[in-house]
Scaffold this motif. Sequence first.
Motif, PDB file in Angstrom:
ATOM      1  N   ARG A 928      56.514  66.484  60.506  1.00  0.00           N
ATOM      2  CA  ARG A 928      57.118  66.262  61.997  1.00  0.00           C
ATOM      3  C   ARG A 928      58.556  66.302  62.374  1.00  0.00           C
ATOM      4  N   ALA A 931      59.913  69.919  62.655  1.00  0.00           N
ATOM      5  CA  ALA A 931      59.818  71.244  64.396  1.00  0.00           C
ATOM      6  C   ALA A 931      58.733  69.740  65.391  1.00  0.00           C
ATOM      7  N   ASP A 932      59.390  70.344  66.765  1.00  0.00           N
ATOM      8  CA  ASP A 932      58.399  69.319  67.539  1.00  0.00           C
ATOM      9  C   ASP A 932      58.066  70.311  68.350  1.00  0.00           C
ATOM     10  N   PRO A 933      56.849  70.637  68.473  1.00  0.00           N
ATOM     11  CA  PRO A 933      55.371  69.426  67.300  1.00  0.00           C
ATOM     12  C   PRO A 933      55.539  70.318  66.833  1.00  0.00           C
ATOM     13  N   GLU A 934      54.922  68.651  65.538  1.00  0.00           N
ATOM     14  CA  GLU A 934      54.821  69.699  64.118  1.00  0.00           C
ATOM     15  C   GLU A 934      53.402  70.479  64.211  1.00  0.00           C
ATOM     16  N   PRO A 935      54.704  71.287  63.111  1.00  0.00           N
ATOM     17  CA  PRO A 935      54.176  72.851  62.700  1.00  0.00           C
ATOM     18  C   PRO A 935      52.495  72.483  61.992  1.00  0.00           C
ATOM     19  N   GLN A 936      51.706  73.410  61.983  1.00  0.00           N
ATOM     20  CA  GLN A 936      50.576  73.564  60.799  1.00  0.00           C
ATOM     21  C   GLN A 936      50.889  73.873  59.745  1.00  0.00           C
ATOM     22  N   THR A 948      53.912  76.597  56.264  1.00  0.00           N
ATOM     23  CA  THR A 948      53.398  75.992  58.004  1.00  0.00           C
ATOM     24  C   THR A 948      53.686  77.310  58.611  1.00  0.00           C
ATOM     25  N   GLY A 950      53.247  78.294  63.187  1.00  0.00           N
ATOM     26  CA  GLY A 950      53.017  77.713  63.918  1.00  0.00           C
ATOM     27  C   GLY A 950      54.687  77.530  64.510  1.00  0.00           C
ATOM     28  N   SER A 951      55.117  75.911  65.144  1.00  0.00           N
ATOM     29  CA  SER A 951      56.326  75.953  65.601  1.00  0.00           C
ATOM     30  C   SER A 951      57.456  76.202  64.926  1.00  0.00           C
ATOM     31  N   ARG A 952      57.294  76.453  63.871  1.00  0.00           N
ATOM     32  CA  ARG A 952      58.324  76.751  62.795  1.00  0.00           C
ATOM     33  C   ARG A 952      57.566  77.445  61.345  1.00  0.00           C
ATOM     34  N   GLU A 953      58.747  78.308  60.836  1.00  0.00           N
ATOM     35  CA  GLU A 953      57.837  78.891  59.536  1.00  0.00           C
ATOM     36  C   GLU A 953      58.322  78.928  58.840  1.00  0.00           C
TER      37      GLU A 953
END
Lengths: 984, 277
Positions: A928, A931-936, A948, A950-953
């Motif tokens: 968490r 990035a926000d929201p928490e990446p998968q 990770t 989603g929001s950050r890879e």
Amino acid sequence: MASLKRSLQSDDPYAANIASKVYVRSTKSGKVQKIVREVYLRTDIPCSSKLCRQCLDAAPRDAAGRRVGFVLSERPAGTKVYPQGHYLVPDTNAFLSAMDLFEHGSAFYDVVVLQIVLEELRNRSLPLYNRLVALTKSDEKRFYVFFNEFRLETYITRDDGETVNDRNDRAVRKAAKWYGQHLAKTQPGQAPAVVMLSNDRDNLRKAKLDGIPACSLAEYVGQLKDGEALLDMIPESQDRDITREKKPGESLYPEYFSMSKTMTGVKNGLLHQGIFNVSPYNYLEGSIRVPAFPKALLILGRENINRAIDGDVVVVEVLPKDQWKVPSTQVIEEESITKDENPDAEEGDNIVSQQERKALQEEVRRTHSKSSESLAQPTARVVGVIKRNWRQYVGHIDQSSVSQTGQQGRKQDSVFVIPMDKKIPKIRLRTRQVAELLGKRILIGIDAWDRSSRHPTGHFIRSLGELETKAAETEALLLEYDVQYRPFPKTVLDCLPKEGHDWKVPASTDDPGWRDREDLRDLLICSIDPIGCQDIDDALHSRPLANGNIEVGVHIADVSHFVKPNNAMDAEASIRATSVYLVDKRIDMLPMLLGTDLCSLKPYVERYAFSVIWEMNADADIVNARFTKSVIKSREAFSYEQAQLRVDDASQQDELTKSIRTLLALSRKLKQKRLDAGALSLSSPEVKVQMESETSDPIDVKLKKLLDTMSLVEEFMLLANTSVAAKIYSAFPQTAILRRHAAPPKTNFDELANQLRVKKGLELNVESSRALADSLDACVEPSEPFFNTLIRIMATRCMMSAEYFCSGTQAYPEFRHYGLASEIYTHFTSPIRRYADLVAHRQLAAAIEYEAVDPSVRSRGRLEAVCKNINVRHRNAQLAGRASIAYYVGQALRGKATDEDGFVMKIFSNGFVVLVPRFGIEGLIRLRDLADPEPQAEYDAETNTLTTSGSREVKVELFQKVRVRVTDQKDETTGKRGVKMELL
Amino acid sequence: MPLDTSAYGLALLRVDGRRWNELRRMHAQIRTQAAADGSSYLEMGHTKVMCVVTGPSEPGPRRGGLGGTASGGGASSAQSKDAEVAVSIVVAGFSSVDRKRPGRGDKRILELQSTISSALAASLHTHLFPHSTISISLHVLSQDGSLLAALINAATLACVDAGIPMTDYVVACTAGSTSTYAANDEAADPLLDLNHQEEQELPGLTVATLGQTDRVAVLVCESRVQVSRLEGMLAVGVDGCKQVREILDRVVRDKGHRMLLEGTVERGAGLDDMEVD
């Protein structure tokens, strides 16, 4: 025939004065023994009040004819209710629950400790007993032990059907009553009141019936002038005994098994006993090592942990196989999960809160997704606590747990205290001074952990000061690691030489101090130490001999000349066991006068020393070794840097420099020999905090540099230690004090070896220390020089820690020092800062017949106790030192943000740990935080990768080099300042 | 559980409430078995022993039991000019906290037997009874420390009762020190008459003297103790022996007085000197 049958006849003059004490005890093996002891009742046990003439005349004398001084003052302090002054007679519960109060400096003077109370206290808690005995020995507190069970008037026999507790309570009342009457006789009208202190309602009631002045702790404290502050120190459970009846049927935790059930279980091998340890990353996961299994058992979740706290000795039951689990790969921090709990609430039905449930669900999903069942580890649950290892904890009040009203009023309020030690759960504290204590470091004690409350309850002891002030944080550190930091008491200082700083080696060699000492003042001796070192333990010399060999001498400060066994200074040193080095402070084991002056081998002055002198050939093989007490005169005290410069400077051709060069050459050969034998060169991130000289505020952090001269000193110290170890072991095969480093179990390296194989294709061979050393050498990555160090750091963490022991307790093969690859080893070279060295000095002095063997260094039981203590203290001192560095690194970073290289050391499914070598710190980066929201995230345990999406890879692998931004950050809710890392 | 011996320093009181120089209560009786040549019963605190003396008599056929292997080595064989003092000790299974039977040939018992035998042989006029044996049979009923001392005292009393001529009472007691060997405490007080707990925890010795004199007949020290403390302990022990002699002497004189009153014995010439008040 004359009858032997005989009762205590009436004509026997002693008949009235003899009683028997009969009690039943059970032995370890479960046998029940009935013990009968004589008790001689007497009338010459004094009341010890300075008001009493009568007792003074009959006061007992010891064998030398000295009379025992009277303790209780003639003008005791008064309270609102007892203005004429009073003496206190507390019962056992009062001490059990509020020892901190009695130790407090502002009240509780003139206390009569009854023998029966002391006995009961000893049965219930040995540490408390020891604290109370220490109190009775201090002059200022005026605690007097009255042997009521031996005084004819106060002795009572147990009635039929009376429980032991009731009988003892009655004895306390009887003694209090006698005291009152006795004092009234000596001082009619104005005698001080004798007040019984008890928290037992029944006892109080009966006392009132008998007309004995009595009150509960809370009542009594309320009568004192500064009572309010003390009121918080009365433990929680006490109030409850009087005010609140327990509501039935609201237990959150399973009940513990009965003592007999756990004992039989352990005996049958169905239950297991061990010390409970909490995982540093996950407060809901604990482990326990038990003798029956080679690997530790896991204990997961609140219910299974069942109120055990890190360090407790507990009994566990192994859970059925379907409940076995893999150890968590998640980071779970209590603060973040239970943030919003209400300290006042007593939720009845679920101890596992919603958030905790969620965290658990994740776990289950992960476990189930695993195809292989084999990874699951046996789990267990706590069914009984044998011994609580609660100590005092340093913490601070969780701001979010404080209600608005609590911030202003003086109403008693419940708040949570978050201990500094992450392994300790939050503690619920009831206090009236919330407003004052907010934002302070405070010291608290745990009182109890009921089945009905989710968190343990505790009481306030004292405040250390504002959070983040240097004084408070340093004291907190010292308390947390149980370092004795109070100034040396007068009894200790009295043991110092009277001459003080003017003490000199006697000029005349006929002086008794010179007896059996060699005069080595002509030798060119010098010392090499870190910059600014004041306690110089060791000095060296070398000189060529006529036969072509070289004489090398290591001279160690002769501390045992000044610290004689069994005096107060020795006792204090044996308790402190080691000096503790913090960044800005040093807590000495010995008083300054000795440590930095009389013992310290300062240059240009004569000093007593204990010398180890070898004759070596050019290959650094020892031809012969001898040990002698000596007098030396050091020519120069170098710092490592100075010495290095001097050696490197070819223009310096004086004798002293030459001798250092010789030493350096020899030390290289010694080191090579050691490495050939399989010595490990281990690593831990070492940094040095630079301070501003004026304000001593930290300004920068530097990595420690390694110089040749450091390894010079180290090699000769190792050699001296080894030589001395062999000598004292041959003289005292049963009682020599030695140091060993056990070979680590191979399983310790499993994880690391596996990770290296998978990630880097490197093999870690742990067959022997030699093999390990070689394979560690092979762990290099050409592009990354730090990689090798990283592996060494991680390998070091898999090792056992070295320990002191008494030679009689181990077989010879077990003496081995794994890390140094030495058959036998001890510590001899730093007697100013380590107690073990001092003991070794005494043993060596006895071994060379310099002095008679002191019993304390020959008694195995005593040495074992000493070893146990110094092992603990040594570890604590190291931890305290590290924690101090970590704190100052944080302070140095304050307000700055730097980008640094870091390495991934450990991967969790929801975060990873990064080590930043530049600062020697480790930090956790959670998903968490990325990035926000928490990446998968996808976590692959086989290859130790976290990917990770989603929001950050990002993809993070073990051992990977990453770039992080290091900032410091203060968490507003917890008030903690910590280093925070961000992945760039 | 009561406090241990380390609490002494708090108020100069020992675990059972005595001061450093006080004996436990001592109670003794003689002529407890009318059929025996001499008998006695003695208590030192909770240490209780019984003694029966047979002889001096002709040595019986050598077999097990008295005078056999179980007996303490007498000063000489039956053929010699001096009487043999044969001591046998039986420790009752119920005498200590844990019920147990010592195996045959217990080394500790053998040593006690030989110590007592040689101590008594020094005081008894054994030369008056050549080719004979004095059998001393001791029974330990209850143990609470100072066992050897109690056995010696009981044996002395029984020998007096048996009418065997002797130079003086052989009286014994134990002495100890208030702190352990390892504590090396300079200010340690000496202690008189150790009980079981003190014997377990502290250094101690047993000393026996010949009556009022300072002549030491037995000195046994089985624990480690500093030489510097030994002198104080010995002085206290010897002083204790003198007190013990007073007590034993009183027991003997009281018994003699009572026997005169009862008419069991006639007032003889020698007995006139016996002042009984």
